[in-house]
Write a protein that holds these residues in place. Sequence first.
Motif, PDB file in Angstrom:
ATOM      1  N   VAL A  55       0.876  -1.344   0.012  1.00 55.52           N
ATOM      2  CA  VAL A  55       0.008   0.105  -0.039  1.00 55.52           C
ATOM      3  C   VAL A  55       0.822   1.237   0.195  1.00 55.52           C
ATOM      4  N   VAL A  56       1.923   1.245   1.022  1.00 59.05           N
ATOM      5  CA  VAL A  56       2.709   2.483   0.773  1.00 59.05           C
ATOM      6  C   VAL A  56       3.550   2.639  -0.400  1.00 59.05           C
ATOM      7  N   ASP A  57       4.164   1.488  -0.667  1.00 65.45           N
ATOM      8  CA  ASP A  57       5.112   1.745  -1.959  1.00 65.45           C
ATOM      9  C   ASP A  57       4.006   1.920  -3.208  1.00 65.45           C
ATOM     10  N   GLY A  58       2.934   1.453  -3.327  1.00 67.26           N
ATOM     11  CA  GLY A  58       1.814   1.592  -4.453  1.00 67.26           C
ATOM     12  C   GLY A  58       1.673   3.050  -4.469  1.00 67.26           C
ATOM     13  N   LEU A  59       1.350   3.631  -3.293  1.00 61.29           N
ATOM     14  CA  LEU A  59       0.839   5.173  -3.123  1.00 61.29           C
ATOM     15  C   LEU A  59       2.058   5.863  -3.444  1.00 61.29           C
ATOM     16  N   ALA A  60       3.070   5.706  -3.133  1.00 62.44           N
ATOM     17  CA  ALA A  60       4.324   6.319  -3.280  1.00 62.44           C
ATOM     18  C   ALA A  60       4.764   6.505  -4.871  1.00 62.44           C
ATOM     19  N   ALA A  61       4.487   5.545  -5.545  1.00 59.81           N
ATOM     20  CA  ALA A  61       4.517   5.542  -7.076  1.00 59.81           C
ATOM     21  C   ALA A  61       4.031   6.722  -7.695  1.00 59.81           C
ATOM     22  N   LYS A  62       3.154   7.214  -7.074  1.00 61.45           N
ATOM     23  CA  LYS A  62       2.408   8.358  -7.976  1.00 61.45           C
ATOM     24  C   LYS A  62       2.524   9.720  -6.988  1.00 61.45           C
ATOM     25  N   ARG A  63       2.471   9.470  -5.731  1.00 61.91           N
ATOM     26  CA  ARG A  63       2.300  10.733  -4.536  1.00 61.91           C
ATOM     27  C   ARG A  63       3.425  10.713  -3.647  1.00 61.91           C
ATOM     28  N   GLY A 265      -9.228  -5.023   4.925  1.00 63.48           N
ATOM     29  CA  GLY A 265      -9.794  -5.161   3.187  1.00 63.48           C
ATOM     30  C   GLY A 265      -8.931  -4.447   2.573  1.00 63.48           C
ATOM     31  N   VAL A 266      -8.298  -3.099   2.739  1.00 65.30           N
ATOM     32  CA  VAL A 266      -7.408  -2.371   1.975  1.00 65.30           C
ATOM     33  C   VAL A 266      -5.862  -3.219   1.834  1.00 65.30           C
ATOM     34  N   PHE A 267      -5.836  -3.966   2.630  1.00 66.12           N
ATOM     35  CA  PHE A 267      -4.672  -4.759   2.538  1.00 66.12           C
ATOM     36  C   PHE A 267      -4.775  -6.036   1.957  1.00 66.12           C
ATOM     37  N   GLN A 268      -5.681  -6.773   1.965  1.00 65.21           N
ATOM     38  CA  GLN A 268      -6.185  -7.908   1.303  1.00 65.21           C
ATOM     39  C   GLN A 268      -6.369  -7.479  -0.082  1.00 65.21           C
ATOM     40  N   TYR A 269      -7.032  -6.580  -0.432  1.00 66.67           N
ATOM     41  CA  TYR A 269      -7.194  -6.030  -1.732  1.00 66.67           C
ATOM     42  C   TYR A 269      -6.438  -4.855  -2.241  1.00 66.67           C
ATOM     43  N   HIS A 270      -5.082  -4.932  -1.795  1.00 63.65           N
ATOM     44  CA  HIS A 270      -4.380  -4.055  -2.071  1.00 63.65           C
ATOM     45  C   HIS A 270      -4.225  -3.634  -3.586  1.00 63.65           C
ATOM     46  N   ALA A 271      -4.074  -4.724  -4.389  1.00 67.51           N
ATOM     47  CA  ALA A 271      -3.937  -4.563  -5.848  1.00 67.51           C
ATOM     48  C   ALA A 271      -5.058  -3.780  -6.481  1.00 67.51           C
ATOM     49  N   GLU A 272      -6.386  -3.900  -5.776  1.00 66.82           N
ATOM     50  CA  GLU A 272      -7.354  -3.059  -6.260  1.00 66.82           C
ATOM     51  C   GLU A 272      -7.442  -1.725  -5.517  1.00 66.82           C
ATOM     52  N   PHE A 273      -7.309  -1.651  -4.337  1.00 64.21           N
ATOM     53  CA  PHE A 273      -7.325  -0.364  -3.686  1.00 64.21           C
ATOM     54  C   PHE A 273      -6.155   0.654  -4.062  1.00 64.21           C
ATOM     55  N   VAL A 274      -5.189   0.243  -4.053  1.00 63.05           N
ATOM     56  CA  VAL A 274      -3.960   1.449  -4.571  1.00 63.05           C
ATOM     57  C   VAL A 274      -4.494   2.228  -5.789  1.00 63.05           C
ATOM     58  N   PRO A 275      -4.865   1.554  -7.025  1.00 68.77           N
ATOM     59  CA  PRO A 275      -5.117   2.184  -7.987  1.00 68.77           C
ATOM     60  C   PRO A 275      -6.372   3.162  -7.774  1.00 68.77           C
ATOM     61  N   ALA A 276      -7.287   2.460  -7.023  1.00 70.34           N
ATOM     62  CA  ALA A 276      -8.619   3.385  -6.672  1.00 70.34           C
ATOM     63  C   ALA A 276      -8.406   4.606  -5.970  1.00 70.34           C
ATOM     64  N   ALA A 277      -7.187   4.256  -4.855  1.00 64.51           N
ATOM     65  CA  ALA A 277      -7.027   5.285  -4.047  1.00 64.51           C
ATOM     66  C   ALA A 277      -6.170   6.665  -4.947  1.00 64.51           C
ATOM     67  N   LEU A 278      -5.313   6.180  -5.993  1.00 65.81           N
ATOM     68  CA  LEU A 278      -4.649   7.002  -6.645  1.00 65.81           C
ATOM     69  C   LEU A 278      -5.645   7.936  -7.657  1.00 65.81           C
ATOM     70  N   ALA A 279      -6.488   6.922  -8.055  1.00 66.36           N
ATOM     71  CA  ALA A 279      -7.529   7.775  -8.998  1.00 66.36           C
ATOM     72  C   ALA A 279      -8.186   8.829  -8.239  1.00 66.36           C
ATOM     73  N   PHE A 280      -8.542   8.263  -7.144  1.00 68.40           N
ATOM     74  CA  PHE A 280      -9.441   9.288  -6.114  1.00 68.40           C
ATOM     75  C   PHE A 280      -8.658  10.460  -5.911  1.00 68.40           C
ATOM     76  N   LEU A 281      -7.483  10.302  -5.635  1.00 65.40           N
ATOM     77  CA  LEU A 281      -6.602  11.473  -5.226  1.00 65.40           C
ATOM     78  C   LEU A 281      -5.984  12.472  -6.284  1.00 65.40           C
ATOM     79  N   ALA A 282      -6.071  11.943  -7.433  1.00 65.73           N
ATOM     80  CA  ALA A 282      -5.670  12.669  -8.826  1.00 65.73           C
ATOM     81  C   ALA A 282      -6.835  13.534  -9.503  1.00 65.73           C
ATOM     82  N   ARG A 283      -8.210  13.170  -8.928  1.00 62.88           N
ATOM     83  CA  ARG A 283      -9.180  13.772  -9.676  1.00 62.88           C
ATOM     84  C   ARG A 283      -9.201  15.127  -9.164  1.00 62.88           C
TER      85      ARG A 283
END
Length: 283
Positions: A55-63, A265-283
Motif C-alpha cells: 500500500v505504501v509503495d503503491g501510493l508512493a509510486a505516484k504521490r 480489506g485495503v490490505f487484502q485487496y491492495h492490488a485493487e485499492f491502490v489504483p482506486a486510491a490514486l485515481a481518487f487523489l488525482a481527480r
Amino acid sequence: MAQASAVSWANVPTQFVSAGGVNFAYRELGRQNGGTPVILLNHLAAVLDNWDPRVVDGLAAKRHVIVFDNRGIGASSGSAPKTIEAMADDATTFIKALGYEQVDLFGFSMGGMVSQEIVLKHPQLVRKLILAGTGPAGGEGISAVAGVANWDIMRGLFTFQDPKQFLFFTRTPRGIEAGKAFLARLQERSANRDKDIAISAYIAQLEALKAWGNKQPADLSVIKQPVLVVNGDYDRMVPTVNSQDLARRLPNSSLIIYPDAGHGGVFQYHAEFVPAALAFLAR
C-alpha cells in the motif's frame, strides 16, 4: 524490476522532527512526485512497520507519502493521549512542523477517526480524505473495540498466531491466506525497524476508542472535501455498517466495500485499492 538499491518502504530511513515538545518519528517516500502530500494515520496498537508495504509503495509510486508515529507511539517521544481529539491535535502539530499548509489524509481504523477530528477542526488543512476500516463518533460497536481486540489477542496466544490474522481478516480460506500474506509482507523490512508500542500507550488508545464510541455524533455534513470510504464486508473491529453510515453522512463521498474481507480489506485487496486510491487523489 526495481533495483535493489531503490528506496522503498522496506529500507527508507526513519526521520525525526520536533514540535510541541514531541520528537515525532516519520518516514517519507515519493517526495519527487510533488503535489499535495498524503499523510497516513495508523490503527490501534500500530507503529510504522504495521503499514502494508504494497500500500505504501503503491501510493508512493505516484504521490508524496508521509507515515508517522503519533505522540507516545513507536519511536516518537511523549505519552500517548487518551482521546481521539488529542491525537488529532498532535497529528496537526506534526503536519504543521513539516511546513505543510494543505495535505491529503489516509486514515485507517483509529487513524480514520483522528482524520475526521482533524478535518472538522482544521478544514482548510485538508484537501481530500481516505477513510478505511473506520467509523464516526458514536458509531455502532466502536466502544466495544477493546473487548474484540483483547479477545483476539488471547486467541492468537493460544493458537500461536498473530492476532491480526483474526482481527483484520475473515476466517474463510481466502481470508486466512490473505492474512498470512499480509503478515509476511510486514516482515519485509528487516533492518532499522520501529519500536513496538508500549503497553501503557495501547491502554491509552483503548480508552480513547471507548470514549469516541460513546461520544455524541458529529455533524459530518460540514465536511465538504471529497472522501473515499473503504472497508471489507465483514469488519468485526469497526463493523462495516459504520463505513456505510459515513458514506451516507458525508456529502461528497464514495464507498468501496470489498467482498469476503474484514477490517484489513485495503490490505487484502491492495492490488485493487491502490489504483482506486490514486485515481481518487488525482481527480
